[in-house]
Every structure is written in structure tokens, then in C-alpha cells.
Design an enzyme around this catalytic site. Structure first.
Site, PDB file in Angstrom:
ATOM      1  N   ALA A 132      -6.151  -1.497  -8.686  1.00 17.75           N
ATOM      2  CA  ALA A 132      -6.825  -0.284  -8.223  1.00 17.75           C
ATOM      3  C   ALA A 132      -5.797   0.832  -8.066  1.00 17.75           C
ATOM      4  CB  ALA A 132      -7.560  -0.551  -6.913  1.00 17.75           C
ATOM      5  N   SER A 133      -6.205   1.935  -7.444  1.00 16.95           N
ATOM      6  CA  SER A 133      -5.333   3.113  -7.391  1.00 16.95           C
ATOM      7  C   SER A 133      -4.136   2.927  -6.478  1.00 16.95           C
ATOM      8  CB  SER A 133      -6.141   4.326  -6.931  1.00 16.95           C
ATOM      9  OG  SER A 133      -6.740   4.075  -5.680  1.00 16.95           O
ATOM     10  N   ALA A 135      -3.175  -0.401  -4.958  1.00 18.59           N
ATOM     11  CA  ALA A 135      -2.547  -1.733  -5.002  1.00 18.59           C
ATOM     12  C   ALA A 135      -3.199  -2.575  -6.086  1.00 18.59           C
ATOM     13  CB  ALA A 135      -2.696  -2.410  -3.633  1.00 18.59           C
ATOM     14  N   GLN A 136      -2.581  -3.730  -6.348  1.00 19.36           N
ATOM     15  CA  GLN A 136      -3.182  -4.703  -7.247  1.00 19.36           C
ATOM     16  C   GLN A 136      -3.091  -6.086  -6.620  1.00 19.36           C
ATOM     17  OE1 GLN A 136      -0.910  -4.047 -10.846  1.00 19.36           O
ATOM     18  NE2 GLN A 136       0.451  -5.761 -10.472  1.00 19.36           N
ATOM     19  N   VAL A 137      -3.914  -7.023  -7.143  1.00 20.39           N
ATOM     20  CA  VAL A 137      -4.039  -8.346  -6.535  1.00 20.39           C
ATOM     21  C   VAL A 137      -3.552  -9.414  -7.513  1.00 20.39           C
ATOM     22  CG1 VAL A 137      -5.654 -10.035  -5.571  1.00 20.39           C
ATOM     23  CG2 VAL A 137      -5.981  -7.593  -5.115  1.00 20.39           C
ATOM     24  N   ASP A 289     -17.305  -0.222   1.882  1.00 19.14           N
ATOM     25  CA  ASP A 289     -17.188  -0.281   0.420  1.00 19.14           C
ATOM     26  C   ASP A 289     -17.819  -1.577  -0.079  1.00 19.14           C
ATOM     27  OD1 ASP A 289     -16.490   0.610  -2.082  1.00 19.14           O
ATOM     28  OD2 ASP A 289     -14.426  -0.074  -1.986  1.00 19.14           O
TER      29      ASP A 289
END
Length: 524
Positions: A132-133, A135-137, A289
Site C-alpha cells: 500500500a502507500s 507500508a507492505q506486508v 476501513d
């Protein structure tokens, strides 16, 4: 000056992308002055042919401009008072999906944040599974007491804070200029909008806050039958890294897999609505969200939410406001619904309760003549906010965030059960809250809270009286001796006055010289 030029350079790139993606074609030019109309006409010359038929040109442009603009678009989707209801609905389709950053950069970020090599922290550390804008998983494994555990590791993007700071400074520059030259900009409080976005992003970029939100939600929902949240691994969590339980459930959007596993889609639809209302009313703390990508169903049939970066809070007054409004519409008690607005202080007292109740009836009555699948709580609140604008009700961001979330939650529920009766599902949760908070038990709780507040006030009385006595002594001294300034202050005032006098003298000499020159020219 240099800073302003830098902001304009960054914004000119955004203007080019907006023009290229056809966003300027959405602007109504009929009320614009001729120069602006000419600029827009020229900018449309570089518009891509595909943009003319694009369903959502603004979302495409914001995605191309990067993380800061995606966040701006998502934030403005919660502020229809600023961008209008139509544009806010379009922005709700904006997906926070970005290309992942390299695996080695993620490893370096984890090691820097946690102070140990990745191989010492995790048995395995896989490639990114979502980006995502901010962070990432990554999927990883850690050693457990009996067997290895799968975990999700959320890693902040490298240098993301600097990128956001530059873009947010540019947004601030635009908002300040708009408020300076435009009455509409001042009415919409654009500086306040940007400042709120800045605070929101700052919280999202400290993953410890998301971990804290998960922990608070876990405590609130400990006994809920249909909902749970992942467990936080605090030993592997820091400012730039969040580690939590990996969820193996079925995504809520995958209806085929849910049906194949034997889950009742109608029950899940009911659980989505009641869970959201329970969190908003009972706890005053809700996931803001709740789109299908953030909701899973585990093997036990429980809903599991992920991604707690955006949360909403409602104070007790707002919770009562929400509950009484919903119940008022359910029971068609429009006068009581109007009274709630006045009791909460949302509508100024110079308006008539009866007239406001009449306006609310105009919203509520058409709803009761429709079938269950046509009734929308989210649409109801949107219409309600439009009506309240006629009665000088000031925008409340927390209620707008609630309404925006309700739109998403309602859409998720209806995708599972198109004939869902929203009011029938909502009524038990609303009535339970009303009975608990407004019944005898609730009145006892309110009395106890009031007694605590009175006790705090009485405890503060000695300090307040002491400060008041000191203030009175100083005022009495000023009355007898006049205002006495420190020598340093007097010196500063003197220097400022002297500088001001010099500039005045210089201006007078320049004016005198100009007049003399004009006289000389005229008398020649």
C-alpha cells in the site's frame, strides 16, 4: 520565496498529470473567468484519448502521483462537505495499492527497527504479499511452543516520511493561498483539512499506534460472538515494523469459497452490520476501513478484521446521537430525532424543532414505503447531513467518517445478502444500547461519572483559588502602580520603534524627492 518556487514546481507536475488523465475535463468552466477557461482549454490538448471514457479519472491521476496523493484522495472521500457528495463517492473507489519495494530494502528496515538480523527474528521471511502507500506486508514464520507460527509482518516504506512531508508542505502552501484569496477556501477551512490529514498520516506512519488500536479492539471485542482481531506480537513490533498473527481465513469478497466451506452468507451479512454498530455504539471505537479486502472469515465462522491504520472514535454524546437517530427513524418518531440534534448542540437553538422535525420526516417517510433491499442507512445519513446544512449544523468530521464507513459496511453486507433488511438487523443492537445507557443502569452509570467529575472539580478548587488570589494581587498591583515592564522588554520595544521610525523617515524622504522631481518637470 525559494520554498514557494519548490512547491510550485512539485504542484506543476501534479497539474500535468491531472491534465494528462483528463481530470480538468471534469471542471465546470461556465462560472470561471475567461483566463482560467483558456488555461483549461489548452490543458485539455494533452489529455490522453483513453481518459475521455475513463470511469474514474481522478482516482487514476491520484494513483499515478503516488502515496501522498492516494492518501489525500482517501481522506477527501470522508469529507463530502469539502469536495461534494458526488466526488466523495467517486473517491471511495480509490484503492490504496502500490508497487512493492524490494525485498532487501524490507529486510534492512526490519533489522534497523528491531535491532537484530532477520534470521534471528524469524525462521523464514517471505516476499511481499500486499503493498500500500505507507507500508507492505510479508508472510513470515516464528518458533512457537509446540509448532511454528505464521505471522504477518508489516514494514514501513523506506524514506516515506520525507516523501509525505514534501507533498504535505505543498498541500499546505495551496491551502494557505486558497484561504488567503478565496472566501470559499476560508469557509471550507482548507488549512484545517490539510492539518488533519497531516496528523492522520503521522499516526499511520508509527506502526505502534496500529498495534495499540489492535490491542484496544481485542479488549473491547473479547466476548463478541462473531468477531475477533489478530494477536499482536509485541516482541517483534516497533515504530517501523508491526508483527501480528497471520490470518488463514477466506476473504469476505470470495463468495464462492465461503459457500463451498458451508458458511451462511446471510448470517455473515447480519454479523457485518451488527458488529460495526456494536463497535460504534458500545465502544465508541470502530474500524474505519472495513472493505471486503480487510475482512476474513476463519474456520470457526468468525469475522476477522485486519489493517487498523484508520480508526474512528465517537464520544458518548455522538453515540447517543447516533442511537437515538437510528431508533427515531426505525420507530418513525421524527420529533424525537429532531430533539436529539438540538440537545446535542448540533443545530443552533434559534431554529424551530418542529420545522426541523418536518424536514427529517421528508427523509424518513419515503424509506418506510420501500422494500427492505431498497433501504440504505448510509444514504439516510447522507440525506440527513444535506438537510442539516439548511439548519446551520456545522460539519462534524467524526460523524462524516462514520457515515463513510457505513457506506462501505452496508455495501459489504448487501453483497452477501441483497435482500438484507438493514433496519431489522440494526434494531436489536440499537435497542440494547439504548436500554443499557438510558435505562436505570445507565442512569446510575451517568450519576457515578458525574460524581467523579464533581470530585475532580472539588479537588482542583484549592489550586484554582490560589491561582485566582495571585491573579487578583497582580491586578491590584497594576491598578496602583501601573503596568511595569521588564528592562529587556522596554529595550526591545525601543529598538523596534527606532527601526520603524527609520523606515518612516526613509519613506518620507522618498516621497519628498518624488514630489520635488515632479515639480521640477512641471515647472520647466
Amino acid at each position: 520565496m525559494i520554498t514557494g518556487v519548490a512547491h510550485l514546481a512539485r504542484l506543476s507536475r501534479a497539474g500535468f498529470v491531472f491534465a494528462r488523465e483528463g481530470v480538468v475535463g471534469l471542471v465546470d468552466t461556465t462560472r470561471l473567468p475567461l483566463p482560467l477557461r483558456a488555461v483549461i482549454s489548452i490543458s485539455r490538448l494533452i489529455e490522453r484519448p483513453a481518459s475521455a471514457v475513463a470511469a474514474n479519472r481522478l482516482a487514476t491521476a491520484l494513483t499515478r502521483l503516488g502515496p501522498s496523493y492516494v492518501k489525500l484522495g482517501q481522506f477527501l472521500a470522508t469529507r463530502p462537505d469539502v469536495v461534494g457528495a458526488v466526488l466523495a463517492r467517486d473517491l471511495e473507489t480509490l484503492q490504496d495499492k502500490m508497487p512493492p519495494f524490494p525485498q532487501d530494502a524490507a529486510v534492512r528496515a526490519v533489522e534497523a527497527a528491531l535491532g537484530e538480523p532477520v534470521r534471528a527474528l524469524f525462521l523464514s521471511f517471505g516476499p511481499p504479499v500486499a503493498a500500500a502507500s505507507i507500508a507492505q506486508v510479508h508472510r513470515a514464520e516464528v518458533a512457537g511452543d509446540q509448532k511454528n507460527r505464521a505471522v504477518a509482518v508489516k514494514v514501513l516504506r523506506p524514506a516515506i516520511e520525507r516523501r509525505f512531508k514534501l507533498d504535505l508542505d505543498a498541500f499546505t502552501f495551496v491551502a494557505r493561498q486558497a484561504q488567503r484569496i478565496s472566501a470559499e477556501g476560508r469557509r471550507l477551512r482548507l488549512m484545517e483539512v490539510v492539518d488533519t490529514l497531516r496528523r492522520t498520516v503521522a499516526l499511520e506512519m508509527d506502526l505502534r499506534f496500529e498495534a495499540a488500536a489492535l490491542s484496544e479492539m481485542a479488549e473491547n471485542t473479547r466476548d463478541d460472538p462473531d468477531f475477533r482481531v489478530p494477536t499482536v506480537d509485541w516482541d517483534r513490533t516497533a515504530r517501523d515494523v508491526l508483527t501480528l498473527e497471520w490470518i488463514e481465513g477466506v476473504p469476505l469478497w470470495d463468495h464462492a469459497r465461503l459457500t463451498a466451506k458451508g458458511f451462511d452468507l446471510k448470517r455473515l451479512a447480519c454479523a457485518v452490520i451488527q458488529t460495526f454498530l456494536r463497535h460504534a455504539l458500545r465502544d465508541g471505537f470502530f474500524h474505519a476501513d472495513m472493505h471486503p479486502g480487510n475482512l476474513f472469515v476463519d474456520d470457526a465462522g468468525q469475522l476477522v478484521a485486519v489493517d487498523f491504520g484508520i480508526m474512528g472514535r465517537l464520544a458518548p454524546k455522538e453515540r447517543r446521537f447516533l442511537a437515538e437517530i437510528l431508533l427515531g427513524f426505525i420507530t418513525r418518531n421524527y420529533y424525537r430525532t429532531a430533539e436529539v440534534h438540538f440537545e446535542a448542540g448540533y443545530v443552533p437553538p434559534h431554529h424551530s424543532i418542529a420545522s426541523f422535525a418536518q424536514a427529517i420526516r421528508a427523509i424518513g417517510e419515503p424509506i418506510h414505503n420501500r422494500t427492505a433491499e431498497e433501504i440504505s442507512m448510509a444514504k439516510l445519513f447522507m440525506l440527513l447531513f444535506e438537510i442539516t446544512g439548511l439548519f446551520d449544523m456545522r460539519t462534524r468530521p467524526e460523524l462524516l467518517l462514520l457515515q463513510k464507513t457505513m457506506v462501505v459496511v452496508e455495501g459489504v453486507a448487501r453483497s452477501l445478502d441483497p435482500k438484507l433488511d438493514m433496519w431489522l438487523v440494526a434494531e436489536p443492537v440499537v435497542r440494547e444500547w439504548m436500554e443499557r445507557r438510558l435505562g436505570p443502569g445507565g442512569k446510575l452509570e451517568d450519576a457515578a461519572e458525574g460524581a467523579v467529575e464533581v470530585g475532580r472539580f472539588l479537588g482542583e478548587m484549592p489550586r484554582l483559588l490560589t491561582r485566582g488570589a495571585v491573579l487578583l494581587d497582580r491586578l491590584d498591583m497594576m491598578a496602583r502602580n501601573g503596568l511595569v515592564l521588564a528592562p529587556e522588554t522596554i529595550a526591545d520595544i525601543g529598538r523596534s520603534q527606532a527601526l520603524r521610525n527609520r523606515w518612516i523617515a526613509l519613506a518620507l524622504w522618498m516621497i519628498a524627492g518624488l514630489l520635488g522631481w515632479i515639480s521640477y518637470i512641471l515647472l520647466r
